[in-house]
Motif scaffolding. Structure first.
Motif: not given
Length: 401
Positions: A237, A289, A292, A297, A303
């Motif tokens: 991330r 995206r 993600l 978090q 990923l």
């Protein structure tokens, strides 16, 4: 008359006496590299053993003395000592464990079975050439080239240890290159393959559906950035930024698997100088995206994680891709895709080819992280069969016809 000074690493006169026990005691004096004198006294079963031990101790006092190898040692002896040095470098961090394991496998599987018993003083240029040519005939080009590289490193170690006067592998004839891979995907093929991935095993009942989404996202990211598969699945991330225009990612690591360390993320790309920031095209940004949205978090979250949150391994990703290729082989052939060359490497080659044709070799080389444009041209860019028609316009203008 002044007695000449003993040279560093050499021993003066040796006094040998037989003891009452029948053993022999030898005494001698030597100098180290600084010139300091050292007295040696040893006891051995025989006179010759006592004298030999005095000489061994004196040589150990100076760098000019004998190394661990001698011309009478075999290639297998040299391999063992050389690998111990390579392992020390790997433990110190100056060499990767994957490189050490690659060297060790080549030496154990190819070199030692072929020429491990050959003495170093019998390892001539001609003999090395015949050894490598036989490997080339009986094995593959890649195995022969790996054997040549490792045997040259072993002989280089023997030269540094004074067991060889020169490296005989340097003068053997050049081995042929492996056939160059010429496949790259077209935009139409990429779109069609993405569609095949989306419906892959959608209607089969033999177990859970494979992770087709990882295949799609990985393909889009690798084609859009030229990343290697290990660099792609090693993205975290914290390595991506979708708030910029255009979004970017930093190539800062890769996933490797070794016997000593298992599967882990190495905090540098394949080459440390290849760390770079890359702007994302739309399809790669969309894939990032999606990843993600699925990732934890934590800034360090991968990923492309496993169910336990650890990084996916390169072998598992490639196994997933091979299963897809086998299942849809017919569809890929209809699209004009060379199925035999369809690996994750085709994505990197596709990116290089598309960029080179649109903007030139320099930009393609920078995207791939190469220090040498010739590497990009030789191994990654698929040469177009049609020469740009602008050449006709140029000649017409120059010749005035």
């Amino acid at each position: 008359m002044v007695r000449p000074q003993i040279a560093a690493g050499e021993v003066g006169s040796i006094d040998v006496q037989q003891l009452a026990s029948g053993r022999y005691r030898a005494r001698g004096t030597s100098r180290d590299d600084s010139g300091a004198r050292h007295r040696h006294a040893v006891t051995a079963d025989t006179r010759d053993e006592a004298i030999a031990e005095i000489h061994r101790q004196s040589r150990a006092m100076a760098t000019g003395g004998a190394g661990a190898l001698s011309p009478s040692n075999t290639v297998a002896d040299a391999v063992e000592l050389w690998l111990s040095q390579v392992l020390t470098r790997a433990k110190a961090g100056s060499l990767s464990y994957s490189t050490y394991e690659s060297y060790e496998t080549t030496a154990r599987v190819i070199i030692v079975p072929r020429c491990g018993g050959v003495r170093l003083d019998h390892l001539t240029v001609g003999r090395c050439d015949r050894i490598l040519q036989r490997i080339l005939e009986e094995e593959t080009i890649s195995k022969a080239r790996r054997a040549r590289a490792v045997l040259s490193l072993v002989c280089g170690y023997a030269v540094r240890d004074d067991a060889l006067l020169q490296n005989p592998v340097r003068d053997v004839q050049r081995l042929p290159m492996s056939p160059r891979k010429e496949s790259a995907l077209t935009p139409a093929q990429i779109t069609a393959i993405r569609g095949l991935m989306q419906v892959w095993r959608l209607t089969r009942d033999d177990g859970p559906r494979p992770n087709y989404r990882a295949l799609i996202d990985g393909m889009d990211i690798m084609i859009g950035t030229s990343l290697r598969v290990g660099e792609c699945i090693g993205l975290r991330r914290c390595d991506v930024d979708i708030t910029t225009l255009p979004p970017t990612l930093i190539v800062s690591g890769t996933i490797v698997s070794t016997k000593a360390q298992g599967t882990h993320r190495k905090n540098s790309p394949k080459r440390s100088r290849q760390r770079r920031s890359i702007a994302l095209p739309s399809m790669a940004a969309a894939a990032v995206r999606r990843r993600l949205a699925l990732a934890e978090q934590d800034p360090e979250a991968f990923l492309f994680p496993t169910r336990t949150g650890r990084s996916l391994s390169v072998s598992n990703y490639e196994r997933l891709l091979r299963a897809f290729v086998e299942d849809v082989r017919g569809g890929l052939v209809e699209l004009g895709v060379d199925v035999d060359e369809y690996t994750t490497h085709i994505y990197r080659r596709t990116a290089a080819t598309l960029i080179e044709r649109a903007a030139g070799i320099t930009l393609a080389s920078r995207l791939l992280g190469h220090a040498n444009e010739q590497t990009t041209r030789n191994s990654y860019v698929v040469t177009a069969d049609v020469v740009d028609p602008v050449t006709a316009e140029i000649l017409d203008e120059v010749l005035g016809e």
